[in-house]
Design an enzyme around this catalytic site. Structure first.
Site, mmCIF file in Angstrom:
data_model
loop_
_atom_site.group_PDB
_atom_site.id
_atom_site.type_symbol
_atom_site.label_atom_id
_atom_site.label_comp_id
_atom_site.label_asym_id
_atom_site.label_seq_id
_atom_site.Cartn_x
_atom_site.Cartn_y
_atom_site.Cartn_z
ATOM 1 N N LYS A 53 1.598 10.925 3.434
ATOM 2 C CA LYS A 53 1.222 9.559 3.041
ATOM 3 C C LYS A 53 -0.050 9.130 3.772
ATOM 4 O O LYS A 53 -0.956 8.548 3.178
ATOM 5 C CB LYS A 53 2.388 8.596 3.340
ATOM 6 C CG LYS A 53 3.554 8.795 2.375
ATOM 7 C CD LYS A 53 4.836 8.055 2.764
ATOM 8 C CE LYS A 53 5.950 8.428 1.792
ATOM 9 N NZ LYS A 53 7.229 7.793 2.046
ATOM 10 N N GLN A 97 10.143 4.526 6.461
ATOM 11 C CA GLN A 97 10.544 5.831 5.929
ATOM 12 C C GLN A 97 12.062 5.992 6.007
ATOM 13 O O GLN A 97 12.670 5.742 7.052
ATOM 14 C CB GLN A 97 9.828 6.949 6.714
ATOM 15 C CG GLN A 97 10.053 8.343 6.165
ATOM 16 C CD GLN A 97 9.496 8.525 4.753
ATOM 17 O OE1 GLN A 97 8.489 7.956 4.384
ATOM 18 N NE2 GLN A 97 10.180 9.330 3.951
ATOM 19 N N ASP A 120 6.974 -0.151 -1.156
ATOM 20 C CA ASP A 120 7.983 0.808 -1.649
ATOM 21 C C ASP A 120 8.852 0.177 -2.742
ATOM 22 O O ASP A 120 9.544 0.876 -3.478
ATOM 23 C CB ASP A 120 8.911 1.215 -0.492
ATOM 24 C CG ASP A 120 8.736 2.670 -0.085
ATOM 25 O OD1 ASP A 120 8.204 3.458 -0.894
ATOM 26 O OD2 ASP A 120 9.143 3.003 1.037
#
Ligand code: GUN
Length: 295
Positions: A53, A97, A120
């Site tokens: 990422k 994460q 997200d």
């Protein structure tokens, strides 16, 4: 029939080029899209995902920062860091994460992220907005699948879509996004009896179950579009999806490979969502600037 391969790297290149253009326009008005990535513990796969990422952000010209916490860190410490990042105007996206350590209350941690920086799309507000077809931040993996279908001009409206896998990260948002595009959607999962009787009806089959060789050629309609979201490491070290690729590609019209299919898209759509968040921020700061119009 031998299926056309959907090249995730090619689709990702196109989306990233667009993100780079937006980023350059933003730089002209002094805004550099910023992503904060929070990782707790030392899950090896998570570390690789996070590194990918950060690399993608750097390539497109974003500023990204990793906040790494020891697995024993109390949840409220992580939440306090998130609240600080919520108030930081140079940060336009915040990502935690997953998975978090089992003892941590993941729902509380995700709820601490400002819904305006939830790139997200996992905050309950954005999940609700997705149900209503209005989210700012579609979850990255299903958003990537949608872009792959668009890239190949594969129509969705009125098509039978079968999604195999009902996770919060992929299966459920995928089904909602395709329903929003007027597909007829069926969700199957690990407890579905006689999976083949559903998959055989699919014009578009999206598989995100995490089981190698789950989808065999006899389960697929001739001419179907097959998108494989699975990533499985076999004992011999090979990386494979959930679909018997060699068998199914003799029957399908399109198929996405593993690796090189959906994988590159997940990271790319995270970059896309972060840049969109920064564009929205810039537009709110300077609403009269026409080339920054938020869409
Ligand atoms: N872990 C596995 N997939 C994802 C994802 O898309 N986002 C985050 N934050 N964690 C993940």
């Amino acid at each position: 029939m031998v299926a056309k391969m959907i090249d995730g790297h090619a689709v990702a290149r196109q989306v990233r080029a667009q993100c780079r253009e937006w980023t350059m326009t933003l730089a002209g008005s002094g805004v550099i899209p910023g992503l904060a990535v929070i990782i707790v513990g030392d899950n090896a796969a998570s570390r690789i995902y996070v590194a990918n990422k950060i690399k993608a952000c750097t390539e497109v010209g974003l500023k990204s920062t990793v906040y790494a916490f020891d697995a024993s860190t109390p949840g409220n410490v992580v939440e306090a860091e998130i609240r600080r990042l919520n108030d930081d105007p140079t940060v336009h996206g915040i990502l935690v994460q997953l998975p978090l350590p089992a003892r941590m209350d993941g729902r509380r941690v995700l709820a601490a992220i400002s819904r305006d920086k939830d790139v997200d799309g996992f905050h309950l507000y954005n999940v609700g907005a997705l149900v209503q077809g209005e989210t700012m931040f579609p979850p990255c993996t299903p958003f990537g699948v949608q872009k792959m279908l668009e890239y190949e001009n594969i129509p969705v409206e009125g098509q039978n879509v079968v999604v195999v896998g009902a996770s919060n990260i992929v299966g459920k948002p995928m089904a909602l996004m395709l329903m929003q595009k007027d597909a007829t959607v069926c969700i199957c999962h690990a407890k579905t009896r006689d999976l083949a009787q559903f998959t055989i009806l699919a014009d578009i089959l999206v598989v995100a179950a995490g089981r190698p060789n789950l989808i065999l050629p006899q389960m697929v309609r001739t001419g179907a579009v097959v998108i494989d979201v699975g990533i499985n490491r076999l004992p011999d070290g090979r990386l494979v999806g959930d679909v018997d690729f060699e068998g199914v590609r003799q029957k399908a019209s399109y198929i996405s490979p593993v690796p090189g299919g959906v994988g590159p898209m997940t990271v790319t759509m995270l970059v896309h969502n972060t840049v969109q968040s920064a564009r929205r921020y810039a537009e709110l700061q300077n609403p009269v600037h026409p080339e920054l119009a938020w869409c």
